[in-house]
Motif scaffolding. Structure first.
Motif, PDB file in Angstrom:
ATOM      1  N   ALA A 126       0.834  -1.202   0.000  1.00  0.00           N
ATOM      2  CA  ALA A 126       0.000   0.000   0.000  1.00  0.00           C
ATOM      3  C   ALA A 126       0.869   1.254   0.000  1.00  0.00           C
ATOM      4  O   ALA A 126       0.401   2.329   0.380  1.00  0.00           O
ATOM      5  CB  ALA A 126      -0.934   0.003   1.212  1.00  0.00           C
ATOM      6  N   SER A 127       2.132   1.111  -0.403  1.00  0.00           N
ATOM      7  CA  SER A 127       3.050   2.252  -0.357  1.00  0.00           C
ATOM      8  C   SER A 127       3.865   2.372  -1.641  1.00  0.00           C
ATOM      9  O   SER A 127       5.045   2.719  -1.602  1.00  0.00           O
ATOM     10  CB  SER A 127       3.992   2.110   0.847  1.00  0.00           C
ATOM     11  OG  SER A 127       4.804   0.962   0.700  1.00  0.00           O
ATOM     12  N   LEU A 128       3.239   2.062  -2.775  1.00  0.00           N
ATOM     13  CA  LEU A 128       3.959   2.091  -4.039  1.00  0.00           C
ATOM     14  C   LEU A 128       4.225   3.535  -4.462  1.00  0.00           C
ATOM     15  O   LEU A 128       3.320   4.380  -4.444  1.00  0.00           O
ATOM     16  CB  LEU A 128       3.138   1.371  -5.104  1.00  0.00           C
ATOM     17  CG  LEU A 128       3.909   0.615  -6.188  1.00  0.00           C
ATOM     18  CD1 LEU A 128       4.763  -0.471  -5.560  1.00  0.00           C
ATOM     19  CD2 LEU A 128       2.939   0.026  -7.181  1.00  0.00           C
ATOM     20  N   ARG A 129       5.463   3.814  -4.843  1.00  0.00           N
ATOM     21  CA  ARG A 129       5.863   5.162  -5.252  1.00  0.00           C
ATOM     22  C   ARG A 129       6.361   5.142  -6.689  1.00  0.00           C
ATOM     23  O   ARG A 129       7.113   4.239  -7.085  1.00  0.00           O
ATOM     24  CB  ARG A 129       6.974   5.692  -4.340  1.00  0.00           C
ATOM     25  CG  ARG A 129       6.588   5.749  -2.881  1.00  0.00           C
ATOM     26  CD  ARG A 129       7.771   6.154  -2.023  1.00  0.00           C
ATOM     27  NE  ARG A 129       8.851   5.177  -2.076  1.00  0.00           N
ATOM     28  CZ  ARG A 129       8.895   4.064  -1.358  1.00  0.00           C
ATOM     29  NH1 ARG A 129       7.893   3.766  -0.539  1.00  0.00           N
ATOM     30  NH2 ARG A 129       9.922   3.245  -1.450  1.00  0.00           N
ATOM     31  N   PHE A 130       5.982   6.137  -7.470  1.00  0.00           N
ATOM     32  CA  PHE A 130       6.424   6.258  -8.853  1.00  0.00           C
ATOM     33  C   PHE A 130       7.807   6.898  -8.885  1.00  0.00           C
ATOM     34  O   PHE A 130       8.016   7.993  -8.360  1.00  0.00           O
ATOM     35  CB  PHE A 130       5.423   7.112  -9.636  1.00  0.00           C
ATOM     36  CG  PHE A 130       5.821   7.352 -11.068  1.00  0.00           C
ATOM     37  CD1 PHE A 130       5.992   6.297 -11.942  1.00  0.00           C
ATOM     38  CD2 PHE A 130       6.020   8.638 -11.533  1.00  0.00           C
ATOM     39  CE1 PHE A 130       6.361   6.517 -13.262  1.00  0.00           C
ATOM     40  CE2 PHE A 130       6.376   8.874 -12.852  1.00  0.00           C
ATOM     41  CZ  PHE A 130       6.547   7.805 -13.713  1.00  0.00           C
ATOM     42  N   LEU A 131       8.782   6.189  -9.505  1.00  0.00           N
ATOM     43  CA  LEU A 131      10.146   6.707  -9.590  1.00  0.00           C
ATOM     44  C   LEU A 131      10.414   7.453 -10.886  1.00  0.00           C
ATOM     45  O   LEU A 131      11.320   8.294 -10.945  1.00  0.00           O
ATOM     46  CB  LEU A 131      11.159   5.563  -9.454  1.00  0.00           C
ATOM     47  CG  LEU A 131      11.133   4.777  -8.146  1.00  0.00           C
ATOM     48  CD1 LEU A 131      12.260   3.753  -8.133  1.00  0.00           C
ATOM     49  CD2 LEU A 131      11.237   5.702  -6.946  1.00  0.00           C
ATOM     50  N   GLY A 132       9.652   7.122 -11.937  1.00  0.00           N
ATOM     51  CA  GLY A 132       9.854   7.781 -13.215  1.00  0.00           C
ATOM     52  C   GLY A 132       9.884   6.794 -14.367  1.00  0.00           C
ATOM     53  O   GLY A 132       9.585   5.607 -14.205  1.00  0.00           O
ATOM     54  N   ARG A 133      10.261   7.288 -15.521  1.00  0.00           N
ATOM     55  CA  ARG A 133      10.340   6.459 -16.725  1.00  0.00           C
ATOM     56  C   ARG A 133      11.732   5.866 -16.873  1.00  0.00           C
ATOM     57  O   ARG A 133      12.741   6.507 -16.586  1.00  0.00           O
ATOM     58  CB  ARG A 133      10.004   7.294 -17.957  1.00  0.00           C
ATOM     59  CG  ARG A 133       8.573   7.777 -18.032  1.00  0.00           C
ATOM     60  CD  ARG A 133       7.639   6.680 -18.496  1.00  0.00           C
ATOM     61  NE  ARG A 133       7.883   6.335 -19.887  1.00  0.00           N
ATOM     62  CZ  ARG A 133       7.276   6.917 -20.929  1.00  0.00           C
ATOM     63  NH1 ARG A 133       6.384   7.866 -20.734  1.00  0.00           N
ATOM     64  NH2 ARG A 133       7.551   6.525 -22.157  1.00  0.00           N
ATOM     65  N   GLN A 134      11.776   4.630 -17.328  1.00  0.00           N
ATOM     66  CA  GLN A 134      13.027   3.972 -17.677  1.00  0.00           C
ATOM     67  C   GLN A 134      12.831   3.357 -19.053  1.00  0.00           C
ATOM     68  O   GLN A 134      12.283   2.271 -19.189  1.00  0.00           O
ATOM     69  CB  GLN A 134      13.377   2.901 -16.645  1.00  0.00           C
ATOM     70  CG  GLN A 134      14.692   2.190 -16.924  1.00  0.00           C
ATOM     71  CD  GLN A 134      15.027   1.193 -15.828  1.00  0.00           C
ATOM     72  OE1 GLN A 134      14.862   1.468 -14.653  1.00  0.00           O
ATOM     73  NE2 GLN A 134      15.496   0.025 -16.227  1.00  0.00           N
TER      74      GLN A 134
END
Length: 663
Positions: A579-587
């Protein structure tokens, strides 16, 4: 539990996990039959049955593979979204077998007397091995001296149990034997002075127990235990790793091994008291795995092809190894066999959909979906998981776990099909859900109750019976979710006697215009991805709601921070929730997320997801997930699951199907 780091089996880390995470969900023990001569397939047992009656067992994610006994009784475990429950089908109704005061129960063994064995949590939070019966309830088997947790893996017809007990974090697991007269006794270890672990996995009615244990050279070897000989290393081939899935009526032991010096190259084996360990080869393929064995020594499993696809296989002394094929697709897997020469599992068709199969030498590969009598509308069987000598089969379906009984008898009650509803919906927007059933016994329908999983309470559905076919009914209801999230929609169909049959469907609610990706679907989990069960290949389901801040305008990015992120990833025996998923960006052509979560409701794990979900024009579809724990020293992480294709023996996991809403 395998930890791949320096090429050795790192048991100093593996045994610190709770017992719930250590069960060999892929294996389990074959139920030992009578100690007489085994019945081998001679191709004369006739064609596959003309039809099967369907019985609903339960709806939810499998916590372990189900077991079926000679009477057609079934022990199984399902996750309902909050806890794992153990169940027993007695031939007429399904019973929840309860707990030892805690939250979770996992049923892992079943004998012909209807006794169930497994692990259940206490009110204090520890796990204890148990034996359950309809007359006696759940009995706590206790622990070995110095241990705090225990788990039962198998039970024979005399009520003798094997499993393992451990103390977290200081005492390694040790295999045990339990009986009513002797209580729980340790089977010892192959390397007791080095702190080696041992795990009891299977046993037969004669009392032979088999499992795996660490050696003094830090390998892991299959063992056999008897009251007269004690614990003996049976790996006469000098493997770097060998493990056990079943014991036969005559003392045969089946499993899989890694030959010394061959890294991750697996081979199925059969050990006999007189002949030692025999490598069964791979029938021209790259690898082979034994996943189960009948009491008469028919093995079910799979082979890995050089290109990465898999095929179901079966082996007998008389015929050797036979590869079973598919329904036109890329993969198949055999998971159980009986002593009538029948084998069950799944095979993919030309569209790569999973279909449950039954195989015999006379009938070949049969799609069980083509052999159902009076099946409810929309029911699809995707995997056959267990079979007894009468040909009764436990299968998974889009309506949950079901029992298939050969013959044309009518069910006494409803047979309910899947909940039909959208997989992904916008939050705040109404959607419709329907469910259909057949009523072969003509007991009548009292009503249908809908539960939406969001705390909104139970809702009655509009029922329609009759229609074009007598005995067919359906119900419809509508709902909207106020907030984004992952919800379990359940429909309970009540017959005129008040008996209820529940089926469920997961719906992902997406945030409108909030910079999120919401998706539901499945991936083909490749071999080697699940460290505890490297042979496992099958469909793994996922549900995802996650913010993608930075890919949308700033105002929407700020709003996305309030969206509750959720990732659920499920295959039998491994249930990850974050329940703590974070978006890091595009790869490149993927979005990358990281977060923390639990496995099977316990522990603290890290996860990294790289996926093409929600990216327009991204092909091929990809869902690369890694789940791990940080080790005591930097770089000493313990990987539990990795389908990214970056590790030996693993290939990148392709999306099988996905329904996506991206804002």
């Amino acid at each position: 539990m395998r930890v791949h780091g320096n090429g050795r089996w790192n048991t100093s880390v593996a045994w610190r996990l709770p017992c719930l995470l250590l069960a060999l969900a892929m294996g389990g023990s074959a139920l030992a039959g009578p100690a007489g001569a085994p019945v081998l397939d001679d191709g004369k047992h006739g064609p596959a049955p003309a039809g099967y009656r369907v019985v609903n067992l339960g709806s939810g994610d499998l916590s372990a593979l189900p077991k079926i006994n000679a009477k057609g009784q079934v022990a199984f475990s399902l996750w309902d979204g909050a806890a794992s429950h153990g169940y027993f089908f007695d031939g007429e109704r399904v019973r929840d077998i309860g707990t030892l005061g805690g939250s979770d129960t996992v049923a892992l063994g079943l004998n012909d007397a209807g006794q169930v064995a497994g692990g259940s949590f206490t009110a204090a939070g520890g796990e204890r091995a148990f034996v359950w019966s309809a007359g006696g309830g759940m009995l706590d088997l206790g622990v070995l001296p110095g241990a705090g947790n225990s788990r039962a893996q198998a039970i024979n017809r005399h009520g003798v149990v094997t499993g393992y007990a451990e103390g977290v974090p200081s005492t390694p697991p040790l295999a045990f034997r339990w009986s009513r007269t002797d209580g729980m006794t340790s089977l010892g270890a192959l390397a007791p002075d080095a702190g080696g672990a041992s795990f009891g996995a299977a046993l037969n009615d004669a009392g032979l127990i088999a499992g795996a244990a660490d050696t003094a050279s830090f390998d892991r070897h299959a063992f056999a235990w008897t009251a007269t000989r004690g614990l003996a290393d049976i790996d006469t081939l000098g493997s770097s790793f060998s493990d056990v899935v079943a014991v036969g009526a005559r003392g045969e032991v089946a499993g899989s091994r890694v030959p010394a010096g061959n890294a991750l190259l697996y081979r199925a084996f059969l050990w006999t008291p007189g002949g030692g360990m025999r490598d069964l080869g791979a029938a021209g393929a790259a690898e082979s795995f034994a996943l189960a064995m009948s009491p008469g020594a028919r093995i079910a499993g799979l082979v890995n092809l050089a290109g990465g696809d898999q095929r179901a296989m079966t082996w007998t002394r008389a015929e050797g190894m036979r590869v079973l094929g598919t329904f036109g697709g890329a993969n198949s897997r055999a998971i159980q066999a009986n002593d009538r020469g029948q084998v069950v599992g799944y095979a993919t068709d030309r569209t790569q959909d999973f279909r449950a199969f039954l195989w015999s030498a006379r009938s070949g590969l049969v799609d069980l979906n083509t052999r159902l009598r009076q099946a409810p509308p929309g029911l699809v069987l995707d995997d056959a998981l267990a079979i007894n000598d009468d040909g009764a089969i436990v299968a998974s379906s889009n309506a949950g776990l079901v029992l298939l009984t050969p013959g044309a008898g009518a069910a006494d009650g409803h047979v309910v099909g899947p909940v039909v509803a959208p997989d992904v919906v916008p939050a705040g927007t109404a959607f419709a859900a329907t469910v259909a059933w057949v009523d072969p016994g003509r007991v009548g329908t009292r009503g249908v109750r809908w539960s939406w999983g969001d705390g909104s309470g139970v809702q009655a559905g509009r029922v329609r019976e009759g229609g074009s076919e007598a005995g067919v009914g359906s119900a419809r209801a509508s709902h909207h979710f106020a907030r984004p999230g992952v919800y379990r929609v359940a429909a309970t169909v009540l017959d005129s006697k008040g008996r209820g049959t529940t089926v469920s469907h997961t719906v992902v609610a997406a945030a409108a215009g909030a910079g999120t990706v919401a998706a539901k679907g499945s991936v083909l989990s490749p071999r080697g991805a699940w460290r505890k069960a490297p042979a496992w290949v099958g469909k793994a389901g996922f549900s995802l709601v996650a913010p993608v801040a930075g890919t949308v305008p700033a105002a929407q990015s700020a709003q996305s921070a309030t969206v509750p992120a959720q990732l659920r990833f499920d295959l039998p025996g491994l249930r990850f929730y974050s329940a703590s998923l974070r978006f890091l960006g595009r790869q490149g052509a993927q979005r990358v997320f990281e977060g923390e979560g639990t496995i099977n409701g316990a522990g603290s794990y890290r996860a990294r997801l790289a996926t093409t979900l929600g990216l327009a024009g991204a092909a091929p579809g990809r869902f690369a997930l890694k789940i791990w724990q940080s080790g005591a020293a930097p770089g000493n992480e313990v990987v539990h699951y990795d389908n990214s294709g970056t590790l030996p023996g693993a290939v990148a996991a392709p999306l099988v199907d996905a329904r996506i809403v991206t804002e």
